[in-house]
Design a protein around this motif. Structure first.
Motif, PDB file in Angstrom:
ATOM      1  N   GLY A  75      64.807 -14.419 -61.832  1.00 36.51           N
ATOM      2  CA  GLY A  75      65.956 -13.552 -62.068  1.00 36.51           C
ATOM      3  C   GLY A  75      66.859 -14.149 -63.133  1.00 36.51           C
ATOM      4  O   GLY A  75      66.796 -15.343 -63.423  1.00 36.51           O
ATOM      5  N   LYS A  76      67.677 -13.297 -63.710  1.00 41.18           N
ATOM      6  CA  LYS A  76      68.607 -13.736 -64.759  1.00 41.18           C
ATOM      7  C   LYS A  76      70.004 -13.842 -64.153  1.00 41.18           C
ATOM      8  O   LYS A  76      70.601 -12.830 -63.788  1.00 41.18           O
ATOM      9  CB  LYS A  76      68.593 -12.749 -65.925  1.00 41.18           C
ATOM     10  N   PHE A  77      70.494 -15.082 -64.034  1.00 46.42           N
ATOM     11  CA  PHE A  77      71.795 -15.332 -63.435  1.00 46.42           C
ATOM     12  C   PHE A  77      72.715 -16.024 -64.438  1.00 46.42           C
ATOM     13  O   PHE A  77      72.503 -17.193 -64.780  1.00 46.42           O
ATOM     14  CB  PHE A  77      71.664 -16.210 -62.186  1.00 46.42           C
ATOM     15  N   MET A  78      73.708 -15.290 -64.901  1.00 51.00           N
ATOM     16  CA  MET A  78      74.709 -15.862 -65.784  1.00 51.00           C
ATOM     17  C   MET A  78      75.662 -16.699 -64.926  1.00 51.00           C
ATOM     18  O   MET A  78      75.661 -16.607 -63.694  1.00 51.00           O
ATOM     19  CB  MET A  78      75.466 -14.755 -66.515  1.00 51.00           C
ATOM     20  N   LYS A  79      76.502 -17.505 -65.578  1.00 61.26           N
ATOM     21  CA  LYS A  79      77.443 -18.355 -64.845  1.00 61.26           C
ATOM     22  C   LYS A  79      78.269 -17.534 -63.863  1.00 61.26           C
ATOM     23  O   LYS A  79      78.462 -17.932 -62.715  1.00 61.26           O
ATOM     24  CB  LYS A  79      78.348 -19.107 -65.818  1.00 61.26           C
ATOM     25  N   ALA A  80      78.776 -16.385 -64.299  1.00 66.10           N
ATOM     26  CA  ALA A  80      79.602 -15.536 -63.429  1.00 66.10           C
ATOM     27  C   ALA A  80      78.841 -15.095 -62.184  1.00 66.10           C
ATOM     28  O   ALA A  80      79.412 -15.026 -61.091  1.00 66.10           O
ATOM     29  CB  ALA A  80      80.114 -14.327 -64.206  1.00 66.10           C
TER      30      ALA A  80
END
Length: 133
Positions: A75-80
């Protein structure tokens, strides 16, 4: 847009990681559509390991693969996104603690560059190699 592997190769500060990924035969996996979130130790992070550790890991491909897979999340997890979660589960199967209360930390590592977007996910550059357990 370049994929995760192309960004790591092009950056020039991930030579040890790129070599490890090649030795562990994970290049094709990290070039696949994903998406993936990669906590990528830079060369300085690998240099902090005790002398001989990298040589030992290169000679023990299953252990090397396991450690590398601990740095990758499906999955793609940005810092936010990560700040809301508290932990994520690595492809290796173990949880990775996330702490964004004072900076951005992933287990025992500090994120020195976050949210580097790739065609197949995102890279967060970390200052230590993280280990299971």
């Amino acid at each position: 847009m370049p994929d995760i592997v192309d960004i790591a190769v092009g950056a020039g500060s991930f030579q040890t990681l790129v070599t490890a990924v090649q030795v562990a035969n994970l290049v094709d996996a990290l070039k696949s559509p994903g998406p993936f979130t990669v906590f990528a130790p830079n060369d300085d992070a690998f240099a902090k390991l005790p002398p001989g550790t990298i040589t030992t890991l290169v000679q023990n491909v299953p252990q090397l693969s396991r450690i590398l897979m601990f740095h990758v999340v499906s999955g793609k997890f940005m810092k936010a996104d990560l700040a809301k979660l508290g932990f994520v589960t690595s492809l290796e199967g173990s949880p990775i603690k996330i702490d964004c209360s004072d900076g951005f930390e992933v287990k025992n590592a500090t994120v020195v560059a976050a949210d580097i977007e790739a065609d197949n996910g995102v890279i967060h550059v970390i200052d230590n190699v993280i280990l299971m357990g």
